[in-house]
Design an enzyme around this catalytic site. Structure first.
Site, short mmCIF file in Angstrom:
data_model
loop_
_atom_site.label_atom_id
_atom_site.label_comp_id
_atom_site.label_asym_id
_atom_site.label_seq_id
_atom_site.Cartn_x
_atom_site.Cartn_y
_atom_site.Cartn_z
N SER A 143 4.19 0.46 -1.55
CA SER A 143 3.79 1.79 -1.07
C SER A 143 4.84 2.83 -1.38
CB SER A 143 3.57 1.73 0.44
OG SER A 143 3.52 3.02 0.99
N TYR A 168 6.36 -0.03 8.72
CA TYR A 168 5.42 -0.21 7.59
C TYR A 168 6.19 -0.20 6.26
CZ TYR A 168 1.90 0.94 4.09
OH TYR A 168 1.11 0.94 2.95
#
Length: 354
Positions: A143, A168
């Site tokens: 990501s 995350y």
């Protein structure tokens, strides 16, 4: 790089009911009609499960597509899938997504993004047991959030990304590190993709453009940060899956270093647009396309529903990807204009929600 032929191969796609996963399956069948796709998804309720069912229903038309409901954190299930179907290519898109959700629900991230990914790596490793050909290429989602609060733009894969600002992001950086270790130890060809904002039909409702749409439909005001001077990398989903499929077909080479030991067949790329869009322009075009799709009334006054506000703490004015490596190695360049992409999103929104 080694060429990976997808024809007549079995491909495992995790997170298959997700936005990018489901679109990837359509692209695989368009590209390699003789392929067999095994899809797994835990169908969790992080967002509207109906949307996931809607995407899955579109995949049922492919006779060689098999859907399995389950979690990649279930080691027995993953071991069973690998021994039964023997996938040649693995695309791991199953992950608990979202930065904000990781602040309140950290367990979900550890389970899916760390334990789940570890199970996939272990299964890839054992796919070579007893002289089997095993997995030719593991492609997995990282990501853009690994860049944290990096000030330098565009974000490059050469930048140091050792300071994640959310759990995350930390799990995604961990995936890259775990994949590197497994590539080195067991010669597993792996490629990580750092995704930037992906949008399009039946996209994720937790994404900003979807939230903007819901607010506009309800007649609420939307806040546009930094007085509209924010720029973000938006990439249309068809462009993204075109990039993913090109990556799947070319695996990092297995080769030995000067010491005779294997060099890790490992790579990480940014996948995005390298063309940051002004947020104000984005929302303007979105509102015009929602009017065109009859989601908003013709006389809708967009000006009255937007509020220009200062920057949020921790936000950066411009984020976008340096995708030159992806272009160099795969000839990949997104081609869908913002208006075309948002038009397709608006039309799908009208169909699904009206």
């Amino acid at each position: 790089m080694s060429t990976v032929n997808l024809e007549n191969k079995t491909i495992l796609v995790t997170g298959v009911a997700g936005f990018i996963g489901s679109n990837l399956v359509k692209k695989i069948y368009q590209d390699a009609p003789s392929a067999t796709v095994i899809g797994i998804d835990n169908m969790n309720a992080y967002y509207d499960v109906e949307l996931k069912n809607f995407r899955l229903a579109e995949l049922e038309k492919y006779s060689t597509f098999t859907f399995l409901k389950g979690s990649i954190a279930d080691k027995e299930l993953i071991t069973e899938i690998f021994s039964k179907y023997k996938p040649s290519v693995v695309v791991n898109f199953a992950a608990q997504a979202g930065v904000r959700y990781s602040i309140t629900n950290p367990d979900a991230y550890v389970e899916s993004n760390l334990i789940g990914f570890f199970n996939i790596l272990e299964a890839c490793r054992h796919s070579y047991d007893s002289g089997e050909n095993g997995v030719e290429h593991l492609v997995y989602a990282s990501s853009s959030s690994v860049y944290g609060s990096n000030k330098k733009v565009p974000y490059s894969t050469d930048d140091k990304v050792d300071n994640p600002v959310s759990l995350y992001a930390a799990t995604k950086k961990s995936n890259e590190l775990m994949a590197h270790a497994y590539s080195k130890l067991y010669n597993i060809p792996s490629t990580g993709l750092r995704f930037f904002t992906v949008y399009g039909p039946a996209g994720r409702p937790d994404m900003a453009y979807f939230g903007f749409t819901n607010k506009l439909v309800k007649g609420e005001t939307i806040k546009i940060f930094n007085y509209g001077n924010c720029k973000r990398d938006f990439t249309y989903v068809d462009d993204i899956v075109e990039g993913v499929i090109r990556v799947m077909k070319k695996a990092p080479d297995r080769k030995n270093g000067e010491d005779g030991l294997p060099l890790p067949p490992y790579a990480v790329y940014n996948i995005g647009n390298q063309n940051p869009e002004n947020l104000l322009d984005f929302v303007q075009i979105l509102s015009e396309e929602l009017i065109r799709a009859n989601v908003l009334p013709e006389d809708y006054d967009f000006e009255a529903h937007k509020e220009l506000v200062p920057m949020q703490p921790g936000d950066v004015p411009v984020t976008y990807a340096d995708t030159s490596a992806l272009e160099r190695d795969f000839g990949y360049k997104p081609s869908t204009s913002l208006r075309t992409g948002l038009r397709k999103f608006a039309e799908c929104y009208a169909e699904f929600y009206k």
